[in-house]
Write a protein that holds these residues in place. Structure first.
Motif, short mmCIF file in Angstrom:
data_model
loop_
_atom_site.label_atom_id
_atom_site.label_comp_id
_atom_site.label_asym_id
_atom_site.label_seq_id
_atom_site.Cartn_x
_atom_site.Cartn_y
_atom_site.Cartn_z
N ARG A 93 0.33 -1.25 0.08
CA ARG A 93 -0.02 0.24 -0.08
C ARG A 93 0.70 1.20 -0.16
O ARG A 93 0.83 2.16 -0.91
N SER A 94 2.16 1.04 0.76
CA SER A 94 2.81 2.27 0.98
C SER A 94 3.21 2.47 -0.63
O SER A 94 3.22 3.72 -0.58
N SER A 141 7.56 16.03 12.26
CA SER A 141 6.52 16.74 12.77
C SER A 141 5.56 18.03 12.32
O SER A 141 5.15 18.34 12.30
N PRO A 143 7.07 19.94 10.37
CA PRO A 143 7.73 20.56 8.32
C PRO A 143 7.66 21.94 8.40
O PRO A 143 8.68 22.33 7.64
N THR A 167 10.16 7.15 1.61
CA THR A 167 10.23 5.71 0.92
C THR A 167 10.61 5.31 -0.20
O THR A 167 10.16 6.61 -0.74
N ARG A 237 0.87 24.86 2.56
CA ARG A 237 -0.29 24.08 2.14
C ARG A 237 0.04 23.13 0.88
O ARG A 237 -0.73 22.44 0.78
N LEU A 240 1.44 19.64 2.39
CA LEU A 240 0.40 19.00 3.56
C LEU A 240 -1.05 19.10 2.70
O LEU A 240 -1.63 17.78 3.30
N ASN A 244 -2.86 15.33 2.31
CA ASN A 244 -4.43 14.69 2.75
C ASN A 244 -4.90 13.56 2.40
O ASN A 244 -5.27 12.89 2.76
N ARG A 247 -3.29 10.43 4.12
CA ARG A 247 -3.30 10.01 4.75
C ARG A 247 -5.37 9.54 4.56
O ARG A 247 -5.36 8.23 5.39
N TYR A 366 4.23 7.70 10.57
CA TYR A 366 4.46 8.42 9.10
C TYR A 366 3.30 8.70 8.58
O TYR A 366 1.83 8.21 9.40
N GLU A 367 2.72 9.54 8.65
CA GLU A 367 1.88 10.90 7.42
C GLU A 367 1.30 11.40 9.01
O GLU A 367 0.14 11.72 9.25
N GLY A 368 2.26 11.70 9.95
CA GLY A 368 1.66 12.38 11.12
C GLY A 368 2.17 11.33 12.19
O GLY A 368 0.77 10.85 11.77
P1 TGC Z 1 -0.09 25.59 10.67
O1 TGC Z 1 0.20 26.75 10.53
O2 TGC Z 1 -1.25 24.51 10.73
O3 TGC Z 1 -0.43 25.40 8.54
C1 TGC Z 1 0.60 25.88 7.59
C2 TGC Z 1 -0.40 26.04 6.55
O4 TGC Z 1 -0.98 24.63 5.66
C3 TGC Z 1 -2.41 24.93 6.11
N1 TGC Z 1 -2.39 23.51 6.20
C4 TGC Z 1 -3.61 22.93 5.18
N2 TGC Z 1 -3.30 22.03 4.48
C5 TGC Z 1 -3.91 21.27 3.38
N3 TGC Z 1 -4.29 20.57 4.17
C6 TGC Z 1 -3.52 19.93 5.62
N4 TGC Z 1 -3.75 18.96 6.54
C7 TGC Z 1 -3.03 21.18 5.83
N5 TGC Z 1 -2.08 21.43 7.48
C8 TGC Z 1 -2.08 22.78 7.69
C9 TGC Z 1 -2.43 25.44 7.35
O5 TGC Z 1 -4.00 26.20 6.76
C10 TGC Z 1 -1.59 27.22 6.83
O6 TGC Z 1 -1.99 27.81 5.87
P2 TGC Z 1 -2.10 29.51 5.79
O7 TGC Z 1 -3.11 29.29 3.99
O8 TGC Z 1 -2.33 29.73 6.69
O9 TGC Z 1 -0.30 29.19 5.83
O10 TGC Z 1 1.47 24.65 10.31
P3 TGC Z 1 2.37 24.41 11.55
O11 TGC Z 1 3.23 24.27 10.67
O12 TGC Z 1 1.76 24.50 12.60
O13 TGC Z 1 1.99 22.51 11.37
C11 TGC Z 1 0.90 22.28 11.59
C12 TGC Z 1 1.12 20.24 11.07
C13 TGC Z 1 1.37 19.76 12.21
C14 TGC Z 1 -0.26 20.06 11.85
C15 TGC Z 1 1.33 19.91 10.30
O14 TGC Z 1 2.42 20.20 9.74
C16 TGC Z 1 1.47 18.53 10.30
O15 TGC Z 1 0.59 17.65 9.76
N6 TGC Z 1 2.71 17.59 10.46
C17 TGC Z 1 2.89 16.20 10.34
C18 TGC Z 1 4.12 16.08 9.81
C19 TGC Z 1 3.64 15.03 8.39
O16 TGC Z 1 3.07 14.29 8.24
N7 TGC Z 1 4.35 14.63 7.68
C20 TGC Z 1 4.83 12.96 6.84
C21 TGC Z 1 5.76 13.11 5.62
S1 TGC Z 1 5.14 12.28 4.33
C22 TGC Z 1 4.91 10.75 4.61
O17 TGC Z 1 5.42 10.43 6.26
C23 TGC Z 1 5.13 9.83 3.52
S2 TGC Z 1 4.88 8.06 4.49
C24 TGC Z 1 4.59 7.68 3.37
C25 TGC Z 1 4.20 6.32 2.97
O18 TGC Z 1 4.98 5.29 3.12
O19 TGC Z 1 2.49 5.59 2.59
#
Ligand code: TGC
Ligand code: FAD
Length: 388
Positions: A93-94, A141, A143, A167, A237, A240, A244, A247, A366-368
């Motif tokens: 799936r990954s 966490s 980015p 990955t 954005r 992120l 979506n 996830r 991963y993915e948060g």
């Molecule tokens: P924050 O200030 O909340 O947001 C910054 C801007 O982004 C917007 N936003 C989003 N937009 C679309 N979708 C989302 N899910 C969004 N979340 C936030 C937000 O509205 C804002 O926009 P603007 O226009 O106002 O500037 O950002 P923050 O720095 O406070 O961080 C928020 C947080 C912690 C939720 C976010 O950074 C996060 O989700 N962290 C987790 C990191 C993560 O999930 N990394 C994944 C890496 S890829 C991966 O793991 C692939 S594994 C693949 C596999 O093998 O299957």
């Protein structure tokens, strides 16, 4: 006896096309993945020709329009495909979700027409493997703190920095990489294998997702031309929004892993006799099995509703976050508990629980991470962000 895993007849909410797609991916997993997955995981080996095989069944970019090589399917079909692939292994799936949601999706959504025509068809067929570079050694966490830099240098740019825990990085032909430019904006860059200064060392010694390669993306003064920069994205954005989509796929996928564990445990409990009776007759074992099917059913309903909202383009990032968190926790709990129903037999590779449980340790990170997703819901319901 009702041993279905469709306890609330959710199939009645799906179209005949959805059911056909699900069955064909299930058949693929039974024929191509199940016979080899234990050995691949044990030996830390790739599943032979996985990407080409996934391309051939339309599992790479299922919702990307056909004109770019995708299958032009809806979001429900995408979810069902992910569910069946993860019934085989989270690594499968990954592979499909990174290629679809994290590589094809940003190129399709934020790329130029030239970039879409150049890259999407090869990614859809699996002849090209993509990876997605967001996480860095110092920023997982969070980015938004990324240090990878894109700096202008005459008629081109230089890319410097490193991404970690990526990955498919060791086998990728291209990587969609997120970097900060001199104005502080987040830009998406397509980095191609063979560019000078670009390397992809493998991360060794994993106990999880052993049938999938993970590695780094390292950039040392990599020359980037304008044609390799995604023109329609310049903030956090962008990456992120890709999350979506990924996830959402994970929310469905992990139901497949949970079902594989549940079905295995139910069959074993009915066949294994202790104290002169099948262990399925003992109340404590029935409690476990009853809770598994209840949690699987709740996860299925959450995903079906989320799929409907995604098809209407109404799903919020917070709804997707909740589904990812809930369903991954559901699946890892079932993997761990169902292993116990098999007693000692549960620790050997003839049964899938240990492999699924070990894989899901990555999926819950991963993915948060689980905790980050709790805080996303926390911020949504209180209006107070715990991140600032
Ligand atoms: P924050 O200030 O909340 O947001 C910054 C801007 O982004 C917007 N936003 C989003 N937009 C679309 N979708 C989302 N899910 C969004 N979340 C936030 C937000 O509205 C804002 O926009 P603007 O226009 O106002 O500037 O950002 P923050 O720095 O406070 O961080 C928020 C947080 C912690 C939720 C976010 O950074 C996060 O989700 N962290 C987790 C990191 C993560 O999930 N990394 C994944 C890496 S890829 C991966 O793991 C692939 S594994 C693949 C596999 O093998 O299957
Ligand atoms: P950290 O951010 O250092 O977190 C460590 C712990 O602290 C966690 O428990 C976390 O929940 C907690 N924590 C952090 N911040 C807070 C807070 N504010 N409040 C409370 N607790 C907090 N990334 C990519 O970009 N592309 C990929 O393809 C990719 N593939 C991956 C494949 C695998 C197998 C794995 C394991 C990871 C992959 N990742 C990928 C990276 C993944 O997204 C990160 O591991 C994840 O986002 C967490 O970052 P971290 O590991 O740096 O943990």
């Amino acid at each position: 006896m009702n041993n279905t895993t469709d306890y609330f007849n959710i199939d009645a909410l799906l179209t005949p096309e959805h059911l056909l797609i699900r069955q064909s991916v299930r058949d693929f997993v039974d024929a191509e993945i199940k016979p080899v997955i234990d050995q691949c995981a044990h030996e830390h080996k790739d599943i032979p020709n996985l990407m080409q095989k996934l391309g051939a069944i339309g599992a790479l970019g299922p919702y990307i329009p056909e004109e770019y090589g995708g299958a032009g399917l809806d979001q429900m079909a995408y979810g069902l495909i992910m569910q069946e692939l993860e019934r085989g292994d989270s690594a499968v799936r990954s592979a499909a979700s990174v290629q679809s949601s994290l590589v094809m999706y940003p190129i399709y959504t934020y790329g130029s027409e030239e970039q879409k025509c150049k890259f999407l068809p090869s990614l859809a067929s699996g002849s090209f493997v993509g990876s997605f570079g967001l996480t860095e050694p110092n920023h997982g966490s969070n980015p938004g703190g990324m240090e990878t830099r894109l700096t202008k240098n005459g008629d081109h740019y230089h890319l410097n920095g490193a991404k970690m825990w990526i990955t498919n990085s060791p086998i990728c032909d291209l990587a969609v990489v997120w970097a900060r430019d001199e104005e502080g904006k987040i830009r998406g860059v397509i980095v191609e294998r063979g560019m000078a200064g670009f390397s992809t060392p493998e991360t060794k010694n994993k106990w999880s997702l052993r049938a999938s390669q993970t590695g780094e993306l390292v950039f040392e003064n990599v020359v980037i031309r304008e044609e390799n920069i995604l023109p329609h994205v310049n903030s956090l954005r962008g990456p992120l929004s890709c999350l979506n989509s990924a996830r959402y796929g994970i929310s469905w996928g992990v139901i497949g892993a949970a079902i594989d564990c549940y079905e295995t445990a139910l069959t074993y409990a009915l066949e294994r006799t202790q104290f002169g009776k099948p262990i399925a007759s003992f109340q404590l074992q029935q409690k476990k099995l009853a809770e598994f099917i209840t949690e699987i059913t709740k996860a299925q309903l959450l995903c079906w509703r989320l799929g409907t909202l995604k098809n209407e383009d109404k799903a919020t990032p917070e709804q997707i976050s909740m589904a990812k968190r809930n369903n991954v926790k559901m699946a890892i709990d079932i993997a761990r508990e169902s292993r116990q129903i098999l007693g000692a037999m549960g620790i050997v590779g003839d049964y899938p629980m240990m492999r699924h449980a070990a894989n899901l340790e990555s999926v819950i990170t991963y993915e948060g991470t689980h905790d980050v997703h709790l805080l996303i819901t926390g911020a949504d319901i209180t209006g107070i962000s715990a991140f600032v």
